[in-house]
Scaffold this active site. Structure first.
Site, short mmCIF file in Angstrom:
data_model
loop_
_atom_site.label_atom_id
_atom_site.label_comp_id
_atom_site.label_asym_id
_atom_site.label_seq_id
_atom_site.Cartn_x
_atom_site.Cartn_y
_atom_site.Cartn_z
N ARG A 60 -2.82 4.84 12.99
CA ARG A 60 -1.77 4.39 13.91
C ARG A 60 -2.23 4.54 15.35
O ARG A 60 -3.07 5.39 15.65
CB ARG A 60 -0.52 5.29 13.79
CG ARG A 60 0.12 5.30 12.45
CD ARG A 60 1.47 4.55 12.49
NE ARG A 60 2.16 4.67 11.23
CZ ARG A 60 1.81 4.02 10.11
NH1 ARG A 60 0.77 3.23 10.11
NH2 ARG A 60 2.49 4.19 9.00
N ARG A 104 0.84 -1.21 0.00
CA ARG A 104 0.00 0.00 0.00
C ARG A 104 0.86 1.25 0.00
O ARG A 104 1.99 1.23 0.46
CB ARG A 104 -0.86 0.01 1.27
CG ARG A 104 -2.29 -0.38 1.02
CD ARG A 104 -3.09 -0.20 2.29
NE ARG A 104 -3.87 1.03 2.26
CZ ARG A 104 -4.04 1.83 3.31
NH1 ARG A 104 -3.45 1.56 4.45
NH2 ARG A 104 -4.80 2.89 3.20
N LYS A 125 2.76 -7.33 12.05
CA LYS A 125 2.12 -7.53 10.75
C LYS A 125 2.38 -8.94 10.20
O LYS A 125 3.51 -9.38 10.07
CB LYS A 125 2.64 -6.48 9.76
CG LYS A 125 1.90 -6.51 8.43
CD LYS A 125 1.75 -5.14 7.85
CE LYS A 125 1.27 -5.23 6.41
NZ LYS A 125 0.89 -3.97 5.84
#
Ligand code: BTN
Length: 319
Positions: A316, A117, A182
């Site tokens: 975030r 992204r 992640k």
């Protein structure tokens, strides 16, 4: 013969002599040796022991279309119009954006220019992770697709759970996380008429067994499925994803995101947490409050709820 043919033999993790490899491939030992030197380029560690031959420590789990289709129920397999697996490709997403048709699925052992992204690269070493893209034609235009990357996240999280891994979470709009690290990402790209029929390519990248060498290029906390105890091979994992993804795509034009919303919220890593949303122009702080029926992020800013749509916005934790 190419280097991947040799890998088919070495994939079992056992020792094979140069002579045996040559015989299996129908080439000389010198040709075998030249090919083996190329394994370095693929980031694979070949062990060579005098008198025993060569082996790939830990073996290799190579992708196989036959194996994936064997695991896949007919109802999902029937929605695939074409299935291609490449040893190496620039990016499965860019390939399908250029050449894909409705129902076309593309996977690769590695990507030379994997895309993430917001213009970032996606680290894509050989035979270690899952890089999977699907091309799908939609009638309702870009607007109706807002929640789609979230619905894809639900399909991916449920696929991983079905293979015995608990604790997978989603971060709006399209990160797959485990304990804040992640595990994978989803990238939706489209071409065509943003208000009418458009061609959508959705790409899924999942860390399965990220080698140390590859991980040096990842600039955030990450984890892979092998660290979480995944026993299934990548073919099984790919099938588990396609099993959920294909029917979801087939019904999305009609059903939209609403039916996935509750499930998405139950997987939301940031629900109730203090966060900030930033775009190129501004930064907004608030408390994450789930998602709207459209798939937009809901943020409580003081007493006022605001909604944010995907695109180039990032989310975030405030800490
Ligand atoms: C992200 O930045 O989180 C999204 C990553 C998406 C990576 C996948 S891997 C398969 C497909 N092909 C690409 O080039 N990117 C996507």
């Amino acid at each position: 013969m190419n280097v991947v043919d040799i890998l088919g033999v070495l994939a079992d993790g056992e020792f094979h002599s140069g002579e045996e490899l040559g015989q299996a491939m129908g080439v000389s030992r010198t040709a075998v040796w030249k090919h083996l030197r190329k394994l370095d380029e693929l980031g694979l560690e070949l062990e060579s022991v005098k008198g025993k031959g060569y082996r790939l420590h830990g073996g290799l789990d190579l992708l196989s279309q036959e194996a994936i289709l064997k695991y896949l129920p007919d109802a999902s397999a029937d929605l695939i119009s074409r299935f291609e697996i490449f040893d190496s490709i620039e990016s499965t997403n860019s390939y399908l954006l250029e050449r894909g048709a409705h129902g076309h699925v593309c996977m690769a052992e590695r990507q030379m220019s994997g895309r993430g992204r917001r213009g970032r690269a996606w680290v894509s070493p050989f035979a270690k992770n899952v890089y999977l893209s699907v091309c799908w034609m939609f009638q309702g235009g870009a607007q109706s697709l807002e929640g789609l990357s979230l619905a894809v996240g639900v399909a991916v999280a449920e696929a991983i759970e079905s293979l015995g891994i608990d604790g997978v979470q989603l971060k709006w709009p399209n990160d797959v996380l485990h304990n804040g690290r992640k595990l994978g990402g989803i990238l939706l790209e489209m071409s065509g008429d943003v208000s009418g029929e458009c061609k959508l390519v959705l790409g899924i990248g999942l860390n399965v067994k990220m080698p140390d060498a590859g991980s040096r290029d990842i600039d955030q906390a990450w984890v892979d499925l092998s660290q979480l105890g995944l026993k299934a091979d990548r073919n099984h994992l790919a099938a588990a994803i396609l099993q959920r993804l294909m029917p979801m795509l087939a019904s999305y034009d009609k059903d939209g995101f609403a039916q996935y919303r509750e499930r998405w919220q139950s997987l939301d890593a940031f629900y109730g947490k203090e966060v900030y949303v930033s775009s190129a122009q501004q930064r907004t702080e608030g408390v994450a409050n789930g998602v709207a029926e459209s798939g937009a992020l809901r943020l409580l800013v003081g007493d006022v709820e605001r909604e944010f749509s995907g695109g180039e916005v990032s989310l975030r934790l405030l800490s």
